[in-house]
Design a protein around this motif. Sequence first.
Motif: not given
Ligand SMILES: Cc1cc2nc3c(=O)[nH]c(=O)nc-3n(C[C@H](O)[C@H](O)[C@H](O)COP(=O)(O)OP(=O)(O)OC[C@H]3O[C@@H](n4cnc5c(N)ncnc54)[C@H](O)[C@@H]3O)c2cc1C
Length: 502
Positions: A18, A39, A281, A446, A47, A338, A284
Amino acid sequence: MPTLIAEGERKHVIVMGAGPAGLTAAYELLKREVAVTVVEKDPKQVGGLARTVEHNGYRFDIGGHRFFSKNDEVESLWSEILGPELLNRGRLSRIYYRGRFFAYPIKAANALWNLGPLEAVLCMASYARARLQPVKNPRTLEDWVRNQFGWRLFNIFFKTYTEKVWGISTKELSADWAAQRIKSLDLWVVLRSALFPGRKPTRRGAIVTTLIDKFRYPRLGPGQMWERVAEISDSKGHPVLLGRSVARISHQNNRVRAVTTQTADGRTETHEGTHFISSIPIRELVARLDPPAPEKVRKAADSLSYRDFISVALMIDRANVFPDNWIYIHDPGVRVGRIQNFKNWSPDMVPDPAKTCLGLEYFCFEGDGLWTMPDKELIALATQELGRLGMCSSGEVFDGVVVRQQKAYPVYDDRYQDNVAVVRDYLAAALPNLHLAGRNGMHKYNNQDHSMMTALLVARNIATGSLLDPWKVNADAVYHEDVRAGERDLGGRLVPERVPAG
Ligand SMILES: Cc1cc2nc3c(=O)[nH]c(=O)nc-3n(C[C@H](O)[C@H](O)[C@H](O)COP(=O)(O)OP(=O)(O)OC[C@H]3O[C@@H](n4cnc5c(N)ncnc54)[C@H](O)[C@@H]3O)c2cc1C
């Protein structure tokens, strides 16, 4: 897309994770009246990397999150979800080095002025020397940057921070990244701008500056965006299921049938669906396939690696510590990379305007000395480093909390593209109703907008049967139909890579 469900069967999509990708997919699917179950392993909040953590009324990000996209669709989606709660903010972020602040992006004239006359002369001399005696055929980041800027400027502005972020010596990083990303230094331009600082920027310069200097930010931090999406999903009868870690992905006859989740106390649930979206990931995901994927695929997934991250939030009994949103710390004498000042992102990130909450960011690998350091020691280290940097005294720090974030950055090593390709090809052929989206979900370093765009395409494919390819979304979150998927320059944001062997 081939029909993946039996005639008359209603689509039901199981979304793993999520974060921004998983919730964007859910939002789009629900708009199109497709049933969704999300889930999420986090027991408390949605988030993902873009969540906002709260501690005694102080709110902070896992790294500050700017909302900025070249993709109008993503910008509109953000406005649609949060409306006036999405603030327009100005950006100030500088480099801190030996008690002085330097403009970021680096402006050579500003850097030389700030370093003082003696250091400026030494830097110019080392620049001249590098130009006269450059390293021939520079292969490493260190040699390339030294050739362009001289050893002293390289040491101050490139070496420490790059090594803090990636945990790799600049001697081992390839020159390619620097050559593509860093503008060379033209001595004449530097001297001219130092002597005539009031010269108007060019039109192009003005546009670029505008893009860099402004961004949007939710009043209560990035997590507010994703909590709102979870609320919308809940109100439509599809609550996000928190505290459920994906434990098994069962498949049969070339179709994923169900995802089994496990709670912290060991309770399991099985969620059957017609389509599955994974934003967890890749490593996983593959490890949880049942029956297991072929050995070659498991090996490829296991070889993907990540950089981890710690944020130490310190509460300070002072209204104004520094005016920046964040500061890059180039001082080699401290480990912090930072520092975020969250009230400068939004005043509502602190409960009392007379106080400040700083997020000190440490880049690390899971299991290393920083990662395993007890919270109390990390808070003491962060407090001590703030003092050493002259930002505030330890007596002003009245509270602190540590957040450890696994897999904050997918690592681009020299094998990652091949490894991702092995997994992709296998999943596309063997399990076509399983779709990958998002950052670690696709192993792409990204921003949120990119993660969201890939999820939007996947959701549309499922809802409408379209054949959009999420791997063709570039680093600017723009979909490029007319280029081959997986092309190098579309792989995402450029990051430093190791020098290739040989
Ligand atoms: C330090 C930092 C600074 C950033 N700054 C910016 C910014 O300024 N602007 C911007 O646009 N982006 C920024 N980003 C990038 C941004 O956070 C990501 O691109 C975005 O959150 C990715 O979304 P996602 O849903 O793909 O992954 P994630 O945010 O990683 O979400 C994946 C979700 O899957 C869940 N999950 C993992 N394994 C399991 C499992 N086995 N079972 C169930 N759930 C699971 C996790 O708990 C998580 O909630 C930054 C990232 C970091 C680390």
